[in-house]
Design a protein around this motif. Structure first.
Motif, short mmCIF file in Angstrom:
data_model
loop_
_atom_site.label_atom_id
_atom_site.label_comp_id
_atom_site.label_asym_id
_atom_site.label_seq_id
_atom_site.Cartn_x
_atom_site.Cartn_y
_atom_site.Cartn_z
N TYR A 35 0.84 -1.19 0.00
CA TYR A 35 0.00 0.00 0.00
C TYR A 35 0.88 1.24 0.00
O TYR A 35 1.98 1.23 0.54
CB TYR A 35 -0.93 0.00 1.21
N CYS A 41 -2.60 0.90 4.58
CA CYS A 41 -2.24 -0.45 4.98
C CYS A 41 -2.99 -0.85 6.25
O CYS A 41 -3.57 -1.94 6.33
CB CYS A 41 -0.73 -0.55 5.19
N CYS A 58 1.80 -4.15 9.36
CA CYS A 58 2.29 -3.40 8.22
C CYS A 58 3.78 -3.14 8.42
O CYS A 58 4.18 -2.64 9.47
CB CYS A 58 1.54 -2.08 8.08
N LEU A 67 1.40 -5.30 3.68
CA LEU A 67 0.39 -5.82 4.60
C LEU A 67 0.63 -7.31 4.76
O LEU A 67 0.71 -8.06 3.78
CB LEU A 67 -1.02 -5.58 4.05
#
Length: 70
Positions: A35, A41, A58, A67
């Motif tokens: 992300y 995330c 994360c 993630l």
């Protein structure tokens, strides 16, 4: 004959108790996606936990935030 049966029964019972005492292996962390921001995330991780995953984390990677789901 009875002694052999008793010893076999005791051996089986011992193995059963030892088997129950060993903890089950926990599921390992699996990468799920990258992300662009930590907020995105965390938001995705919380959504996956609501939808039946056990946990999320994360981690910082060069292209954003990875993630991990468990």
């Amino acid at each position: 004959m009875r002694v052999r049966t008793a010893l076999a029964g005791a051996g089986i019972a011992t193995l059963a108790v030892i088997g129950l005492g060993v903890p089950a292996q926990a599921a390992s962390w699996q990468p799920y996606g990258v992300y662009g921001s930590r907020y995105a995330c965390v938001d995705a991780g919380q959504q996956y936990v609501r939808e039946n995953f056990n946990a999320y984390k994360c981690t910082d990677v060069p292209t954003g935030y990875m993630l991990w789901l468990k």
